[in-house]
Motif scaffolding. Sequence first.
Motif, PDB file in Angstrom:
ATOM      1  N   ARG A   1      11.547   7.510  -5.013  1.00 16.91           N
ATOM      2  CA  ARG A   1      11.775   6.838  -3.732  1.00 16.91           C
ATOM      3  C   ARG A   1      11.123   5.455  -3.732  1.00 16.91           C
ATOM      4  NH1 ARG A   1      12.383   9.136   1.794  1.00 16.91           N
ATOM      5  NH2 ARG A   1      12.116   7.411   3.241  1.00 16.91           N
ATOM      6  N   ARG A   2       9.897   5.368  -4.175  1.00 21.40           N
ATOM      7  CA  ARG A   2       9.173   4.097  -4.134  1.00 21.40           C
ATOM      8  C   ARG A   2       9.673   3.095  -5.160  1.00 21.40           C
ATOM      9  NH1 ARG A   2       7.087   7.749  -1.598  1.00 21.40           N
ATOM     10  NH2 ARG A   2       5.723   7.365   0.204  1.00 21.40           N
ATOM     11  N   GLU A   3      10.101   3.587  -6.301  1.00 20.01           N
ATOM     12  CA  GLU A   3      10.689   2.678  -7.285  1.00 20.01           C
ATOM     13  C   GLU A   3      11.974   2.050  -6.740  1.00 20.01           C
ATOM     14  OE1 GLU A   3      11.174   5.024 -10.782  1.00 20.01           O
ATOM     15  OE2 GLU A   3       9.071   4.855 -11.397  1.00 20.01           O
ATOM     16  N   ALA A   4      12.754   2.833  -6.003  1.00 16.87           N
ATOM     17  CA  ALA A   4      13.993   2.307  -5.430  1.00 16.87           C
ATOM     18  C   ALA A   4      13.719   1.279  -4.333  1.00 16.87           C
ATOM     19  CB  ALA A   4      14.843   3.456  -4.872  1.00 16.87           C
ATOM     20  N   VAL A   5      12.710   1.533  -3.500  1.00 13.44           N
ATOM     21  CA  VAL A   5      12.331   0.547  -2.482  1.00 13.44           C
ATOM     22  C   VAL A   5      11.943  -0.768  -3.152  1.00 13.44           C
ATOM     23  CG1 VAL A   5      10.666  -0.036  -0.682  1.00 13.44           C
ATOM     24  CG2 VAL A   5      11.634   2.272  -0.778  1.00 13.44           C
ATOM     25  N   ALA A   6      11.168  -0.671  -4.219  1.00 12.62           N
ATOM     26  CA  ALA A   6      10.728  -1.871  -4.938  1.00 12.62           C
ATOM     27  C   ALA A   6      11.910  -2.626  -5.539  1.00 12.62           C
ATOM     28  CB  ALA A   6       9.729  -1.490  -6.028  1.00 12.62           C
ATOM     29  N   LEU A   7      12.965  -1.906  -5.913  1.00 13.06           N
ATOM     30  CA  LEU A   7      14.161  -2.561  -6.444  1.00 13.06           C
ATOM     31  C   LEU A   7      14.942  -3.280  -5.353  1.00 13.06           C
ATOM     32  CD1 LEU A   7      15.627   0.124  -8.895  1.00 13.06           C
ATOM     33  CD2 LEU A   7      14.572  -2.058  -9.489  1.00 13.06           C
ATOM     34  N   GLY A   8      14.895  -2.750  -4.134  1.00  9.67           N
ATOM     35  CA  GLY A   8      15.664  -3.335  -3.047  1.00  9.67           C
ATOM     36  C   GLY A   8      15.043  -4.582  -2.458  1.00  9.67           C
ATOM     37  N   ILE A   9      13.716  -4.695  -2.520  1.00  7.33           N
ATOM     38  CA  ILE A   9      13.037  -5.833  -1.887  1.00  7.33           C
ATOM     39  C   ILE A   9      13.476  -7.179  -2.460  1.00  7.33           C
ATOM     40  CG2 ILE A   9      10.785  -6.938  -1.562  1.00  7.33           C
ATOM     41  CD1 ILE A   9       9.604  -4.146  -1.152  1.00  7.33           C
ATOM     42  N   PRO A  10      13.588  -7.348  -3.791  1.00  6.71           N
ATOM     43  CA  PRO A  10      14.040  -8.649  -4.308  1.00  6.71           C
ATOM     44  C   PRO A  10      15.418  -9.047  -3.797  1.00  6.71           C
ATOM     45  CG  PRO A  10      13.048  -7.355  -6.064  1.00  6.71           C
ATOM     46  CD  PRO A  10      13.177  -6.444  -4.884  1.00  6.71           C
ATOM     47  N   TYR A  11      16.306  -8.076  -3.626  1.00  5.54           N
ATOM     48  CA  TYR A  11      17.624  -8.400  -3.076  1.00  5.54           C
ATOM     49  C   TYR A  11      17.493  -8.934  -1.653  1.00  5.54           C
ATOM     50  CZ  TYR A  11      22.116  -7.968  -0.814  1.00  5.54           C
ATOM     51  OH  TYR A  11      23.239  -8.248  -0.080  1.00  5.54           O
ATOM     52  N   ILE A  12      16.710  -8.237  -0.824  1.00  5.76           N
ATOM     53  CA  ILE A  12      16.522  -8.680   0.562  1.00  5.76           C
ATOM     54  C   ILE A  12      15.971 -10.105   0.583  1.00  5.76           C
ATOM     55  CG2 ILE A  12      15.289  -8.251   2.722  1.00  5.76           C
ATOM     56  CD1 ILE A  12      15.140  -5.300   1.938  1.00  5.76           C
ATOM     57  N   GLN A  13      14.933 -10.350  -0.221  1.00  2.00           N
ATOM     58  CA  GLN A  13      14.295 -11.665  -0.225  1.00  2.00           C
ATOM     59  C   GLN A  13      15.241 -12.737  -0.742  1.00  2.00           C
ATOM     60  OE1 GLN A  13      10.850 -10.519  -2.559  1.00  2.00           O
ATOM     61  NE2 GLN A  13       9.593 -10.221  -0.727  1.00  2.00           N
TER      62      GLN A  13
ATOM     63  N   GLY B   1       8.597  11.487  -4.846  1.00  2.00           N
ATOM     64  CA  GLY B   1       7.959  10.358  -4.178  1.00  2.00           C
ATOM     65  C   GLY B   1       7.972   9.103  -5.031  1.00  2.00           C
ATOM     66  N   ARG B   2       7.883   9.275  -6.340  1.00  2.00           N
ATOM     67  CA  ARG B   2       7.903   8.113  -7.237  1.00  2.00           C
ATOM     68  C   ARG B   2       9.285   7.471  -7.268  1.00  2.00           C
ATOM     69  NH1 ARG B   2       4.411   6.193 -10.592  1.00  2.00           N
ATOM     70  NH2 ARG B   2       3.084   8.025 -10.304  1.00  2.00           N
TER      71      ARG B   2
ATOM     72  N   ASP C   1       0.833  -1.214   0.000  1.00  5.71           N
ATOM     73  CA  ASP C   1       0.000   0.000   0.000  1.00  5.71           C
ATOM     74  C   ASP C   1       0.867   1.262   0.000  1.00  5.71           C
ATOM     75  OD1 ASP C   1      -2.245  -1.559  -0.004  1.00  5.71           O
ATOM     76  OD2 ASP C   1      -2.701  -1.301   2.129  1.00  5.71           O
ATOM     77  N   GLY C   2       1.972   1.229   0.753  1.00  2.00           N
ATOM     78  CA  GLY C   2       2.850   2.388   0.791  1.00  2.00           C
ATOM     79  C   GLY C   2       3.491   2.666  -0.561  1.00  2.00           C
ATOM     80  N   LEU C   3       3.846   1.603  -1.274  1.00  2.00           N
ATOM     81  CA  LEU C   3       4.457   1.776  -2.592  1.00  2.00           C
ATOM     82  C   LEU C   3       3.469   2.325  -3.612  1.00  2.00           C
ATOM     83  CD1 LEU C   3       6.596  -1.509  -2.802  1.00  2.00           C
ATOM     84  CD2 LEU C   3       7.402   0.805  -2.335  1.00  2.00           C
ATOM     85  N   ALA C   4       2.178   2.060  -3.379  1.00  2.00           N
ATOM     86  CA  ALA C   4       1.150   2.508  -4.326  1.00  2.00           C
ATOM     87  C   ALA C   4       0.429   3.763  -3.865  1.00  2.00           C
ATOM     88  CB  ALA C   4       0.135   1.374  -4.531  1.00  2.00           C
ATOM     89  N   ASP C   5       0.887   4.399  -2.791  1.00  2.00           N
ATOM     90  CA  ASP C   5       0.220   5.565  -2.213  1.00  2.00           C
ATOM     91  C   ASP C   5       0.167   6.709  -3.231  1.00  2.00           C
ATOM     92  OD1 ASP C   5      -0.417   7.926  -0.830  1.00  2.00           O
ATOM     93  OD2 ASP C   5       0.548   7.243   1.012  1.00  2.00           O
ATOM     94  N   ALA C   6      -1.024   6.999  -3.749  1.00  2.00           N
ATOM     95  CA  ALA C   6      -1.174   7.996  -4.816  1.00  2.00           C
ATOM     96  C   ALA C   6      -0.737   9.387  -4.357  1.00  2.00           C
ATOM     97  CB  ALA C   6      -2.620   8.026  -5.290  1.00  2.00           C
ATOM     98  N   HIS C   7      -1.065   9.754  -3.110  1.00  2.00           N
ATOM     99  CA  HIS C   7      -0.690  11.074  -2.614  1.00  2.00           C
ATOM    100  C   HIS C   7       0.826  11.228  -2.564  1.00  2.00           C
ATOM    101  CE1 HIS C   7      -0.706  14.737  -0.167  1.00  2.00           C
ATOM    102  NE2 HIS C   7       0.215  14.151   0.592  1.00  2.00           N
ATOM    103  N   ALA C   8       1.510  10.240  -1.982  1.00  6.81           N
ATOM    104  CA  ALA C   8       2.963  10.323  -1.855  1.00  6.81           C
ATOM    105  C   ALA C   8       3.645  10.249  -3.217  1.00  6.81           C
ATOM    106  CB  ALA C   8       3.473   9.210  -0.941  1.00  6.81           C
ATOM    107  N   LEU C   9       3.095   9.446  -4.119  1.00 10.95           N
ATOM    108  CA  LEU C   9       3.671   9.351  -5.454  1.00 10.95           C
ATOM    109  C   LEU C   9       3.614  10.686  -6.194  1.00 10.95           C
ATOM    110  CD1 LEU C   9       2.224   5.900  -6.571  1.00 10.95           C
ATOM    111  CD2 LEU C   9       4.661   6.470  -6.416  1.00 10.95           C
ATOM    112  N   ASP C  10       2.663  11.521  -5.828  1.00 16.87           N
ATOM    113  CA  ASP C  10       2.476  12.807  -6.501  1.00 16.87           C
ATOM    114  C   ASP C  10       3.304  13.928  -5.872  1.00 16.87           C
ATOM    115  OD1 ASP C  10       1.202  14.187  -8.634  1.00 16.87           O
ATOM    116  OD2 ASP C  10      -0.153  15.148  -7.194  1.00 16.87           O
ATOM    117  N   THR C  11       4.000  13.642  -4.771  1.00 18.63           N
ATOM    118  CA  THR C  11       4.864  14.657  -4.149  1.00 18.63           C
ATOM    119  C   THR C  11       6.217  14.637  -4.852  1.00 18.63           C
ATOM    120  OG1 THR C  11       5.671  13.100  -2.477  1.00 18.63           O
ATOM    121  CG2 THR C  11       3.735  14.422  -1.904  1.00 18.63           C
ATOM    122  N   PRO C  12       7.006  15.700  -4.740  1.00 15.76           N
ATOM    123  CA  PRO C  12       8.320  15.723  -5.395  1.00 15.76           C
ATOM    124  C   PRO C  12       9.185  14.525  -5.010  1.00 15.76           C
ATOM    125  CG  PRO C  12       7.754  17.913  -4.614  1.00 15.76           C
ATOM    126  CD  PRO C  12       6.703  16.977  -4.063  1.00 15.76           C
TER     127      PRO C  12
END
Length: 478
Positions: free
Chosen positions: A152-164, A149-150, A136-147
């Motif tokens: 930041r979330r794309e980078a988090v999504a890139l890091g998760i596969p490494y962790i897993q 914010g996109r 839900d945090g990665l898809a947060d429309a409000h945060a994605l629309d802030t400077p």
Amino acid sequence: MRRLSREAQDLVAEMFASIGKDDELSGARPSRVVQLRLSPELTLWKSTQHGIGNVLPPKGKGLRQASPQVLAQLGATDWPEAMTTSNALFGAGMAGMLIGAADVRTMFSNYVTDMALYYEYGYNHVFPALDALVKDGLADAHALDTPYGRERREAVALGIPYIQHKIAMEVAHKKRLKDRSAQMNRRAAQVIYMLDSSVLGMGAEARARGFDVGAIMSDLVLSVNSHDVIDVGSDLVNSEIMNSFLNVADIAASGVVSEPALRAIYDAYAATGARTFTQRWHEPSARLVTSGYTWQITNHRHMFLRRALLGWPKARRSPASPQLEADFDEVFDADFRTTGFSRPLHPDYACDGNETCNHVRRFLHHQDQDLLGALWCSVVTGPMEYVRQGQVDEQHEEHLAESLALQMAQLFSKGLVVEMAWLLAHASHHAWQVNYLYEAAMFGSILDGGALIGKLDREEEKENGEDEEEAIWIEEER
């Protein structure tokens, strides 16, 4: 980041695949995971200390909830349970609070996405809602629309596969990892540690905002070093092959963990953090590293104060003179061996080395001395008094940790974020090069009692017939 994430996964897969290969007979590539042992001198010291009862207990799971007072101060009483543990709140949570965001709603959303870090601690097995929370945090429309914010979330999504991916490798090989460490060159170390920081989102947003890319990567790596320094002995006996001290060629090439090697590596990393804590403390990635010191005291996991007390007899007593700085590529050569290089920290940023030094005295003279002076006491003078007296006092440790947590919550609620960031950054510099609390904790970690031998220091998924005593213990921690 996408390219480096794939490279890191490939490097980790290669390391684990090399475990157990007989290279001389098979003709395979040399093993990327080596067997380590303590030097005779450290073995004797550990045995002697254990003999008189100085044994470091096993690490906690970091599941204990922050106190009601702290949660109330931050307005966090109704937050999801995974986000209100002291481990999370004063880790990813406080780092985000020190850095700031476009608005309060986005700051909370950023914290939600940064909870991906806590896959490393098995939070998804204890808090089943974590997956949906992060999604839900990665898809947060409000945060994605802030400077930014996109980004930041794309980078988090890139890091998760490494962790897993890393977790899966560790789980598959955990019975074969005692006293083992990965061996790597400098470039591999930088790539892996950047991904190991598990906070790529913070780095990506800082880069998008125009902060220096080299400094950001250095800070992400330093956030790992600041964690690994107090885990040297624990990572040696449990199933962890990625420790940025044990991976250095001074140790990995010889297979011997010696006091001179540990001090050389310690000084190398201390130099790489000096400008972060004294010159660049105001930058987002620097504030991330700054939050690591207080996190270790408050997270109910690492027992930082206990480690420092047990290792205090081996720590240096006098501040570095001069205090030193250098870059990662200067303190390590291409083979990831220490070079011994450093340069004096600029005199405008080096302090006089007193417990409450000239910079702090000047700072407090112009600030709210009650709150900020109390914070300095909680991160410097209080811990120093505790470790010097030399007697384990669990209640005193709990008091210091809770006082620190409440003070940080109060300072944040009063808007004294910049002031808190500076003070904590300088306290971190003291811990590395002035009072050597990090060095004390490093040696204290060697006294680990070995309760996690053959296990991972995270909560793991339980099979049918989970041990009832373990289940009760987890609930008590929560």
